[in-house]
Design a protein around this motif. Structure first.
Motif, PDB file in Angstrom:
ATOM      1  N   THR A 153       4.461  -4.513   6.346  1.00 54.62           N
ATOM      2  CA  THR A 153       4.889  -3.133   6.579  1.00 54.62           C
ATOM      3  C   THR A 153       4.043  -2.489   7.660  1.00 54.62           C
ATOM      4  OG1 THR A 153       5.166  -3.113   4.196  1.00 54.62           O
ATOM      5  CG2 THR A 153       5.507  -1.059   5.332  1.00 54.62           C
ATOM      6  N   LEU A 154       2.730  -2.601   7.498  1.00 53.14           N
ATOM      7  CA  LEU A 154       1.811  -1.977   8.433  1.00 53.14           C
ATOM      8  C   LEU A 154       2.008  -2.542   9.841  1.00 53.14           C
ATOM      9  CD1 LEU A 154      -0.418   0.074   8.074  1.00 53.14           C
ATOM     10  CD2 LEU A 154      -2.041  -1.794   7.961  1.00 53.14           C
TER      11      LEU A 154
ATOM     12  N   LEU B 101       0.935  -7.728  -0.321  1.00 49.88           N
ATOM     13  CA  LEU B 101       0.540  -6.317  -0.355  1.00 49.88           C
ATOM     14  C   LEU B 101       1.468  -5.517   0.556  1.00 49.88           C
ATOM     15  CD1 LEU B 101      -3.277  -7.033  -0.004  1.00 49.88           C
ATOM     16  CD2 LEU B 101      -1.939  -6.921  -2.089  1.00 49.88           C
ATOM     17  N   ALA B 102       0.917  -4.772   1.550  1.00 49.45           N
ATOM     18  CA  ALA B 102       1.811  -4.067   2.474  1.00 49.45           C
ATOM     19  C   ALA B 102       1.463  -4.435   3.905  1.00 49.45           C
ATOM     20  CB  ALA B 102       1.724  -2.566   2.253  1.00 49.45           C
ATOM     21  N   LEU B 103       1.089  -5.700   4.119  1.00 50.11           N
ATOM     22  CA  LEU B 103       0.618  -6.119   5.447  1.00 50.11           C
ATOM     23  C   LEU B 103       1.746  -6.171   6.457  1.00 50.11           C
ATOM     24  CD1 LEU B 103      -1.641  -8.971   4.150  1.00 50.11           C
ATOM     25  CD2 LEU B 103      -2.411  -6.862   5.165  1.00 50.11           C
TER      26      LEU B 103
END
Lengths: 271, 168
Positions: free
Chosen positions: B75-76, B71-73
């Protein structure tokens, strides 16, 4: 007005951070409701190519084991072939058989996250479609999720979203196979009623209720079991036959009757 | 290699490839996959524009997410670590890091390792909290943060002493 603009300019990095983390959160939350991020996944062209190249190189180091696996499987299949009953009902035209099998190579594997996905080197161009079952010679592996031209991602059974129909071998008691994210060699079988006699070591296979997998594909053996909170169903820990950390060649199984079954079931639920 | 843009672009690509091809498949003791790309934040020049720094961190995280199907883990997590870097630096090196003549040469080894460790622990905490996102798994989350952080800190310390740039 001047003050507001000054305030924004003075804190522009904080605003930028807020904006970017909002985008990241949006991607995460939106794809929680889907199965997997539709656009950002490793079946994309560039990441697929890079993983493909790496898998090509590392593949040489396991050729010996892969040969052994193939020989073992050939031996098993030959045994089945020699003992097969040939009768009048044999279907000669293979396109009339309900299940078709294709093979593919795993180019990216993961098993340590709570939601694991594999990437394989077959895609749309090879006739791979969503919701095809993926198995190895030892047992089940997962279900095809996203497809690009040359690659596809597979939702592993080691995925907290995965739920697969499974039963105890030689009975028709079925439950669903889930994973609690704690150990990559053990999955959980739930919803088996209390009255079923269980023994540690019993074999668990796929059930007939699924339109994705054929019946009786091996999954694993019962490692331990206890009753759930309501005391009416068992929670069973199943030790997998497959070594999920070491998979390379897989088979894709397609059920030609799946569309018909799904359509019929959807129709029944609507009424 | 003296141009900082070329050097950082080179590091960016190399760390991305090292992370997705080597460290994502390391599975030390079964399931521990260190996230060594956090060292990019440690190496990134201090006096650069912060907005550019945030954007670069965002891009690095997003690319790693695409490769890892997460997902965008990433990134976060890396975005937050990048945003918090000045605060962590002030905590580790005191106010004098804001002066023009501040370099890593004037700091002690303990200070640098603390700085690196804080970046990594912050990144891992955010990553695993959002990855599992459930309070009933708090023990699993803590276990993962602890084990992965220790391995990442160990590897990053090794890398930072192996590839320490002489000019800085």
């Amino acid at each position: 007005m001047q003050r507001i603009i000054n305030f924004i300019l003075n804190n522009r990095n904080t605003f930028l951070y807020a904006l970017l983390s909002f985008i990241a959160l949006l991607l995460t939350v939106r794809s929680h409701s889907y199965h997997q991020s539709k656009f950002f996944n490793s079946s994309r062209w560039v990441s697929g190519k890079i993983y493909g190249t790496a898998a090509n190189i590392s593949g040489y180091f396991s050729l010996k084991e892969e040969n052994q696996k193939l020989a073992d499987e050939n031996q098993r299949l030959r045994k089945l072939l020699f003992n097969a009953q040939t009768g009048e009902e044999q279907v000669l035209d293979s396109s009339l058989l309900p299940f078709q099998v294709a093979q593919a190579k795993v180019i990216k594997n993961s098993f340590s996250a709570p939601r694991n996905y594999l990437t394989i080197n077959k895609g749309d161009n090879d006739g791979v479609t969503q919701d095809m079952g993926v198995i190895t010679s030892k047992g089940i592996l997962g279900i095809v999720e996203n497809i690009s031209g040359q690659f596809a991602t597979v939702q592993s059974i080691l995925n907290t979203k995965s739920s697969i129909n499974a039963k105890i071998k030689n009975t028709d008691y079925f439950g669903s196979l889930e994973w609690d994210a704690s150990d990559h060699t053990v999955v959980q079988l739930v919803d088996i009623p209390r009255l079923v006699p269980l023994v540690v070591g019993d074999t668990i296979v796929t059930g007939a209720m699924s339109s994705i997998f054929p019946e009786n594909i091996p999954i694993g053996t019962i490692k331990r079991y206890d009753l759930n909170a309501s005391k009416s169903y068992y929670n069973i820990d199943v030790a997998l036959f497959n070594d999920m950390a070491n998979v390379r060649w897989v088979y894709l199984v397609q059920n030609h009757n799946k569309a018909e079954i799904d359509q019929l079931e959807a129709q029944t639920e609507d009424e | 290699m003296n141009n900082p843009i070329v050097l950082n672009a080179f590091r960016f690509v190399l760390l991305l490839l090292a992370q997705v091809l080597i460290f994502n498949g390391l599975n030390f003791m079964g399931t521990i996959n260190p996230m060594v790309y956090v060292i990019f934040l440690y190496w990134y020049p201090i006096k650069e524009n912060r907005a550019v720094f945030l954007l670069v961190a965002f891009l690095l995280g997003l690319l790693i997410d695409i490769f890892s199907d997460s997902l965008a883990l990433h990134t976060l997590a890396i975005l937050t670590a990048a945003f918090a870097r000045p605060f962590i630096m002030r905590f580790c090196f005191g106010v004098n890091y804001e002066f023009q003549n501040f370099t890593f040469k004037n700091t002690t080894k303990i200070q640098r390792i603390t700085y690196l460790a804080l970046l990594i622990v912050l990144h891992h905490t955010i990553f695993f909290c959002f990855e599992i996102l459930s309070f009933s798994h708090i023990l699993l989350i803590l276990k993962k943060i602890l084990s992965t952080s220790l391995l990442t800190i160990f590897l990053c310390t090794l890398f930072s002493s192996l590839f320490s740039p002489k000019s800085e």
